[in-house]
Each structure stands twice: as C-alpha cells, then as structure tokens.
Design a protein around this motif. Sequence first.
Motif, PDB file in Angstrom:
ATOM      1  N   ASN A  34      -2.413   7.536  -5.732  1.00 44.31           N
ATOM      2  CA  ASN A  34      -2.115   6.103  -5.326  1.00 44.31           C
ATOM      3  C   ASN A  34      -2.936   5.419  -4.153  1.00 44.31           C
ATOM      4  O   ASN A  34      -2.269   4.931  -3.059  1.00 44.31           O
ATOM      5  CB  ASN A  34      -0.595   6.300  -4.600  1.00 44.31           C
ATOM      6  CG  ASN A  34       0.227   6.553  -5.591  1.00 44.31           C
ATOM      7  OD1 ASN A  34       0.019   6.603  -6.930  1.00 44.31           O
ATOM      8  ND2 ASN A  34       1.574   6.915  -5.366  1.00 44.31           N
ATOM      9  N   GLY A  35      -4.192   5.498  -4.449  1.00 47.22           N
ATOM     10  CA  GLY A  35      -5.237   4.798  -3.800  1.00 47.22           C
ATOM     11  C   GLY A  35      -5.738   5.424  -2.267  1.00 47.22           C
ATOM     12  O   GLY A  35      -6.290   4.875  -1.627  1.00 47.22           O
ATOM     13  N   ARG A  36      -5.135   6.771  -2.276  1.00 47.70           N
ATOM     14  CA  ARG A  36      -5.308   7.310  -0.872  1.00 47.70           C
ATOM     15  C   ARG A  36      -6.111   8.771  -1.253  1.00 47.70           C
ATOM     16  O   ARG A  36      -5.724   9.492  -2.046  1.00 47.70           O
ATOM     17  CB  ARG A  36      -4.101   7.951  -0.313  1.00 47.70           C
ATOM     18  CG  ARG A  36      -3.145   6.804   0.146  1.00 47.70           C
ATOM     19  CD  ARG A  36      -3.683   5.996   1.309  1.00 47.70           C
ATOM     20  NE  ARG A  36      -2.621   5.104   1.960  1.00 47.70           N
ATOM     21  CZ  ARG A  36      -3.067   3.966   2.698  1.00 47.70           C
ATOM     22  NH1 ARG A  36      -4.286   4.168   3.190  1.00 47.70           N
ATOM     23  NH2 ARG A  36      -2.166   2.958   2.832  1.00 47.70           N
ATOM     24  N   CYS A  83      -9.003   9.050  -9.880  1.00 50.75           N
ATOM     25  CA  CYS A  83      -8.069   7.968  -9.549  1.00 50.75           C
ATOM     26  C   CYS A  83      -6.789   7.961 -10.248  1.00 50.75           C
ATOM     27  O   CYS A  83      -6.770   7.294 -11.149  1.00 50.75           O
ATOM     28  CB  CYS A  83      -8.549   6.513  -9.215  1.00 50.75           C
ATOM     29  SG  CYS A  83     -10.228   6.441  -8.395  1.00 50.75           S
ATOM     30  N   ASN A 127      -5.188  -2.005  -9.225  1.00 49.24           N
ATOM     31  CA  ASN A 127      -6.406  -1.148  -8.700  1.00 49.24           C
ATOM     32  C   ASN A 127      -7.498  -2.310  -8.470  1.00 49.24           C
ATOM     33  O   ASN A 127      -7.979  -2.838  -9.451  1.00 49.24           O
ATOM     34  CB  ASN A 127      -6.895  -0.236  -9.723  1.00 49.24           C
ATOM     35  CG  ASN A 127      -6.408   1.169  -9.545  1.00 49.24           C
ATOM     36  OD1 ASN A 127      -6.420   1.615  -8.390  1.00 49.24           O
ATOM     37  ND2 ASN A 127      -6.103   2.112 -10.538  1.00 49.24           N
ATOM     38  N   GLU A 170     -10.227   2.709   2.278  1.00 50.88           N
ATOM     39  CA  GLU A 170     -10.363   3.864   1.455  1.00 50.88           C
ATOM     40  C   GLU A 170     -11.664   3.868   0.546  1.00 50.88           C
ATOM     41  O   GLU A 170     -11.941   2.627   0.225  1.00 50.88           O
ATOM     42  CB  GLU A 170      -9.079   3.658   0.425  1.00 50.88           C
ATOM     43  CG  GLU A 170      -7.880   4.458   1.039  1.00 50.88           C
ATOM     44  CD  GLU A 170      -7.904   5.933   1.502  1.00 50.88           C
ATOM     45  OE1 GLU A 170      -8.978   6.653   0.990  1.00 50.88           O
ATOM     46  OE2 GLU A 170      -7.051   6.356   2.259  1.00 50.88           O
ATOM     47  N   SER A 230      -3.877  -0.752  -4.646  1.00 46.96           N
ATOM     48  CA  SER A 230      -5.058   0.248  -4.103  1.00 46.96           C
ATOM     49  C   SER A 230      -6.367  -0.414  -4.237  1.00 46.96           C
ATOM     50  O   SER A 230      -6.786  -1.103  -5.112  1.00 46.96           O
ATOM     51  CB  SER A 230      -4.892   1.336  -5.348  1.00 46.96           C
ATOM     52  OG  SER A 230      -6.468   1.999  -5.081  1.00 46.96           O
ATOM     53  N   PHE A 245       0.739  -1.211  -0.051  1.00 53.62           N
ATOM     54  CA  PHE A 245      -0.058   0.097   0.079  1.00 53.62           C
ATOM     55  C   PHE A 245       0.813   1.317   0.030  1.00 53.62           C
ATOM     56  O   PHE A 245       2.088   1.259   0.670  1.00 53.62           O
ATOM     57  CB  PHE A 245      -0.789   0.148   1.251  1.00 53.62           C
ATOM     58  CG  PHE A 245      -2.101  -0.745   1.116  1.00 53.62           C
ATOM     59  CD1 PHE A 245      -3.119  -0.660   0.615  1.00 53.62           C
ATOM     60  CD2 PHE A 245      -1.855  -2.247   1.814  1.00 53.62           C
ATOM     61  CE1 PHE A 245      -4.261  -1.590   0.566  1.00 53.62           C
ATOM     62  CE2 PHE A 245      -2.699  -3.048   1.765  1.00 53.62           C
ATOM     63  CZ  PHE A 245      -4.158  -2.795   1.079  1.00 53.62           C
ATOM     64  N   SER A 246       0.477   2.190  -0.600  1.00 57.02           N
ATOM     65  CA  SER A 246       1.164   3.424  -0.607  1.00 57.02           C
ATOM     66  C   SER A 246       1.099   4.085   0.840  1.00 57.02           C
ATOM     67  O   SER A 246      -0.258   4.119   1.383  1.00 57.02           O
ATOM     68  CB  SER A 246       0.600   4.479  -1.648  1.00 57.02           C
ATOM     69  OG  SER A 246       0.937   5.843  -1.510  1.00 57.02           O
ATOM     70  N   LEU A 288     -10.190   0.328  -3.456  1.00 60.68           N
ATOM     71  CA  LEU A 288     -11.031   1.575  -3.265  1.00 60.68           C
ATOM     72  C   LEU A 288     -12.576   1.088  -3.064  1.00 60.68           C
ATOM     73  O   LEU A 288     -12.937  -0.050  -3.811  1.00 60.68           O
ATOM     74  CB  LEU A 288     -11.209   2.638  -4.379  1.00 60.68           C
ATOM     75  CG  LEU A 288      -9.870   3.408  -4.443  1.00 60.68           C
ATOM     76  CD1 LEU A 288     -10.331   4.551  -5.698  1.00 60.68           C
ATOM     77  CD2 LEU A 288      -9.377   3.947  -3.505  1.00 60.68           C
ATOM     78  N   ILE A 308      -2.512   7.108 -10.494  1.00 61.54           N
ATOM     79  CA  ILE A 308      -1.565   6.502  -9.885  1.00 61.54           C
ATOM     80  C   ILE A 308      -0.230   6.977 -10.424  1.00 61.54           C
ATOM     81  O   ILE A 308      -0.193   7.143 -11.648  1.00 61.54           O
ATOM     82  CB  ILE A 308      -1.433   4.674 -10.315  1.00 61.54           C
ATOM     83  CG1 ILE A 308      -2.926   4.129  -9.910  1.00 61.54           C
ATOM     84  CG2 ILE A 308      -0.174   4.038  -9.805  1.00 61.54           C
ATOM     85  CD1 ILE A 308      -2.905   3.641  -8.324  1.00 61.54           C
ATOM     86  N   TYR A 345       1.212  -2.040 -11.091  1.00 58.48           N
ATOM     87  CA  TYR A 345       0.330  -1.857  -9.872  1.00 58.48           C
ATOM     88  C   TYR A 345      -0.962  -2.254  -9.946  1.00 58.48           C
ATOM     89  O   TYR A 345      -1.246  -3.039 -11.228  1.00 58.48           O
ATOM     90  CB  TYR A 345       0.434  -0.160  -9.681  1.00 58.48           C
ATOM     91  CG  TYR A 345      -0.383   0.308 -10.756  1.00 58.48           C
ATOM     92  CD1 TYR A 345      -1.955   0.476 -10.934  1.00 58.48           C
ATOM     93  CD2 TYR A 345       0.171   1.082 -11.992  1.00 58.48           C
ATOM     94  CE1 TYR A 345      -2.518   1.271 -11.882  1.00 58.48           C
ATOM     95  CE2 TYR A 345      -0.458   1.604 -12.998  1.00 58.48           C
ATOM     96  CZ  TYR A 345      -1.772   1.943 -12.875  1.00 58.48           C
ATOM     97  OH  TYR A 345      -2.543   2.407 -13.932  1.00 58.48           O
TER      98      TYR A 345
END
Lengths: 416, 252
Positions: A80-82, A155, A198, A135, A166, A57-58, A168, A157, A196
């Motif tokens: 980055n998923g946040r 979103c 998602n 998230e 990530s 995770f970021s 979500l 990245i 990565y």
Amino acid sequence: MSALLQNISLIGDEIPWLGKLRQKGREAFAAAGIPGAKTEAWKYLKPRELDADDYVFSVSATPKSVDALPFDSYRLRFENGRFCPEGSNLPLQAEVVPLVETFMDKEGRAPFYAEQTDWIEKYPFAALNMACLNEGIFIRIPGGCRLDKPILLDCHICCGGENLFSALHNVVVLEGGAEAEFVEYYHYTGEVKSRYFNNIVNQIFIAENAVLHHIKVQDEAFKAAHIAFSPVCVGAGGRYESFCLQLGADIARNETKVMLNRAGAECEVNAAYKVDGWARADTTTDIEHLAPCTISRQLVKGVIGGQSKGIFQGKIHIAKDCIQTEGSQLHKALLLSDGAEVDVKPELEIFADDVKCSHGAAAGELDQEQLFYMRSRGIGQEEARQILIEAYLDEVISKVGNEQIRAWIKLLLHGE
Amino acid sequence: MTTPLLEIEDLHARVCDKEIIKGFNLTINEGEVHAIMGPNGAGKSTLSNVLTGKPGYEVTSGSVRYKGRDLLKLSVEERAREGIFLCMQYPVEIPGVPTSTFLKHAVNAVRKHQNLPELDTMEFIKLLREEGKKLGIGNEMIKRPLNVGFSGGEKKRLETLQMSILKPQLSILDEADSGLDIDALKVVAEGVNALRDGRRSLLVITHYQRLLNYIVPDFVHVFADGHIVRSGDKNLALELEEKGYAGFVKES
Ligand SMILES: Nc1ncnc2c1ncn2[C@@H]1O[C@H](COP(=O)(O)OP(=O)(O)OP(=O)(O)O)[C@@H](O)[C@H]1O
Ligand SMILES: [Mg+2]
C-alpha cells in the motif's frame, strides 16, 4: 484530489532543501492541475476525472504473505505504498536504501537527484509525486559492479474501502561500467472495483558504459489509476534497455524521457500492452538525442479488446550537430473488437544532418485466413485467437533478455 | 447397407453473391478414393471450402451429410475434429507461431475431442520425428514459424505431415501435387497412401493424371461449371489427359 495535499504531514519538512522541493512540487501541481482534453500531452488519456476522487495515504504497511515469483531476485516489498523491511532482502554489493535515508546529510546538502528536477513544471503528476516525496528506494550500483540478480520492486496494493494513494519515488544510479536489472511489479489483491492511485517517478542515472535493464509489469485493478514517469540520463557508451507490460487499470500511463547525453549512449524502449473492458493504457516516450552517435530504438505492441483504448505518443528529438544518430520507433496495435480504440501520435524533431530516423504505426485485426487455417485443423476459435495474440506480442517480448523474466511475462499474459 | 461417409445432394453455394456450386451431387463411402478434375475456375476449391465450413461461403440449397449427420450445422473446428481435413491449395503463413507449437495444439484439440489423453511434449516430439522423417521434414523446419518462407513443395509436405498426424477420416486434397517436383510427388503420395486402410476416404482434386498414378482412385469425376458433368473409373483421367475438357464442357 485537493484534500490529499492539505492533510499531508511528512517527516523532514524542516530540512531546507527537502521542504523547498516539496513546496516546489505542490506549487507546480497546483499551477498545472490535473490535465484534461485541452492539454496537448494528455489529450488522449484525459485524466481530469481523477480530480473528483478523494485519496488517502495508507497509515502503515502490513505485508501480506509473499508469493514466490519464478525468478530469483533482491526483493524490495512495498505494501500500500509503504516500504516493508520485513519482506525485503537487499544486495550487499550495492547501496540499496529507503529514499528517506538520503534525506539526512550532515552538512544539510541536497542529494544530487534533487537538483535534477527541472522537468517538474511540465509533468503535473511528477510534481504531485515530488510534493509527497517520502517513500521509495535509492539504488546505487558502484562502478564496474555487475549485480548477479535483478532488483525487484514488488509493489502490492491491498484494495479495500478507501481510495489509497501511493507516491513512490525511486532513484537508480549506475556508476561507470556497472550493469543491473531493475524490475518493477505492480499488482493487487482484494476488491477489484476499488479505486487506488499509484503515482510513480523513477529518476535513473546511467554513467559511462553502464547498462540498465529495466522491466516493468503493471497489472493493476480494474478501477485503478497508475501514472508513472521515468526520466533517464545516459552517459557516454551507456545503455538503457526497458520493457514495460501494461495489463490493466482504468487509467494508466507509462512515460519515459530518455536523455542521451553523451556520444555512444543508446536506449531501447519497448513495451507491450493487452487491455480489455474499459481500460486505458498510455505509453508516452520522449527520446532526446543530445550528443552525436547516439542510438534509440522503440517497439510498442498492443492488443486492445472490449471498449478499451491504447495510446502511444512517441517523440524523437535530435539536437543540433548530433550527427550519425539513429532513432527508430514503431507502434503496432491489434484491435479485437469494434469498441476498441487506438490513438497514436508520433513526433519527430530533427535539427541535425546525417541522421537516420524512422517511425511507423500500424493497426489491424486478427487475420481471418490464419484463424480459418487453425480452426480447420481442429483448434477452437478462442484457442486460435489466443495463439495469434501470443504470436503477435512475441515479437516484442522476445526482446527481454532475461529468459526467466521473459517466461514470467508470458505466464502473466497467457497463463500456463 | 451402411451409411455413406459423405453424401452431397443438389448442393448450391455462393461466394460474394456469385453462385459457384450449382447442383453438385456426390457420395463417398468408407475407404473410397474419388478424384475430381476440372478446368480452372470451375469451383473445385470453392467446394472444398464449403465442405470445411470456411466463413464467406454460403450454401443456398441442398444438403451435405457426413456420417449421417448434417455437416453444414457443424463449426469449422467441429468438422476437423470429426475427421475432415483439407489439404489446402494455398496453405496460410502464420508468422510468430512455430510449426511444432501449432501442430501440438491441433493434435491435442483432436485427441481431446476423441476422449484420448493429450500428448505431452516428449510424446508429441517423438510422433513428429517419426512422421516427419517419412516426409523429409526435419527438426529445423518444424521450429520455423508455420509455413513462413517455406517453398511450395515444403508447404505441401507439411500439409501431408499434418494429415499423417491427425489421421482424418476424410481427406480433401486440393491440388496437393501443384508445385511438387517428381521426387516430392512420390513422397507426398506415399504419405497419403499410408492413410488408406480400407476405411479412410480421400477426395483428390487435381489437374494432372500423373498424381493418380500414385494415388489410384476408385472413381474419377469431371467437374465443370459448378457440378459434375461425368463420372467414371481411373481410365476417365487418361481420357481427359488425352482429349482435354472440350468434350465435357458445354459451350457457354
Ligand atoms: N472470395 C471470392 N470472391 C469472388 N469470387 C470468388 C471467390 N472465391 C472464388 N471465387 C470465384 O469462384 C470461381 C471458382 O473458383 P475456385 O477457386 O473454386 O476454382 P477452382 O476450380 O479451384 O480453380 P483452379 O483450378 O484454378 O484452382 C472463380 O471464378 C473464382 O474467381
Ligand atoms: Mg482451386
């Protein structure tokens, strides 16, 4: 992949329902594992290879500068998923909050969406998403409210060295008579060859006579994995309209399960994909007609080049006594190269009389006569091909109601 | 002496392993109008396809020079940009592509090749309106997908419109008159004649002398079994109309 869940520490694990739900997700994911060729629902995409990668995770979100999009929106930024509050502007007429804010109820009760997850065992990646529940966004459009601008989930990245993960989880609730547009945009900058992942779940609840226009654009990096699942409940006279554009990713699946729960509920699930290289784009739908007088329509069109692969699995289920129901489904693909592949699996389960149900699939190549005609007027071979591809996809893109968003989609697909 | 615009020498060509063009010779100079008449299946459309470079048509021997260059070396689009235009016997329908969009791409592709600035939308619409009006092609038709659902006559008028806009050096008309009513025939012929400026040339393929009353040819050729069996002036067309092809075509 196994390291991801071992090292995870999420806030709120002490909240009983939340801890239990995450635990349930972990168990369901562990039991199912990452599906391979032997799992019927995943036999074409075969995502098993993702298991070999380690993801992280970021740690924090540093929002990049925001590119303007050619349409006005309430924009929610994820980097980055946040979630990034700085880059976001929220509507006042509706409740739009980070999902974590729904975790703290004074009496310790679970929010209603947490109880509507009986599908978890059947969807390994949704189970994984649930194990990481943290998230995402919670959206509630109050009864009768018509939102003036689309809500955009932007979103982004930023690809770097490590394999980012990530997860979500978005919840979209439209109360009676409400109407809104919900746009998801997945894009990236940076190293195009980095991996990565998602992993997205959208739980969507459309109450009586409410209408949701759901647009999604997936424009991921070459080596990215993108797996999304949207369970949608539609009430009496409600309507779910969706359009998904898949442009790229190594492994991508956009799966939609629509439950037309009450009489008069309707859905239109459309999609387009244009893939090249070694990309795999999977559209999977499962439309459940659970009440009489419900209507579903699906049109999916793909353009497949290089060694890439298009997948369409479409199921229409009409339950007992659901008379006067209509379901239609059509998938068409244009194969641009010898290495291009398309796999199609339609499935109809009809347990009621007096229904209209149709499905169809077609795959073909660019028409040589049409190409010759255009070239004989001076239009170059490549330009002529692009014109034909554009025309091919236009049939489904023209179904996007919002003119500005339609123009944006065409821009992403075909350039200026 | 100036170089001929088009010089075809002993051309042999085949489609699907079947020889259709057998020793065809023809020279067209700037400004000339040539008519080709001949029985069904003689190879007239095949000849026009070979000249425009349609895939699947294989030249086995002979040569074609256009403006002194080897035409057969050029791609389909290069030939078009260099000024060769085929008004097709059966124009192709292209669903999803508005007629105006298609025309704009074509005009600008040709202009770009000629080092002219591309037309913007306003300029293009103006040109389209002017030329369309002469041929009775309105706005509504131009918005529709290319040729889709157009009547036979409408398709031919649209072909003529493209010719008026692209202003080709050599137009090949493959039965431009088929499917036209008498009024439309005049309109199309006027459109074609407007291109005759003493420098542009025409190759008119037809079955009927009637068209040649409107587009008066300098030469008429009888085409049978893959080559020209007789050439003459416009009176040859009248003779053909009267006697048919019987006297020209060998018993096989
Ligand atoms: N793609 C093809 N495959 C096989 N045969 C072909 C093909 N194209 C043309 N031919 C044959 O070549 C011959 C000549 O055809 P072409 O269309 O050139 O005749 P035409 O002189 O234009 O006739 P018409 O006056 O009827 O238009 C015909 O016998 C036709 O069947
Ligand atoms: Mg012909």
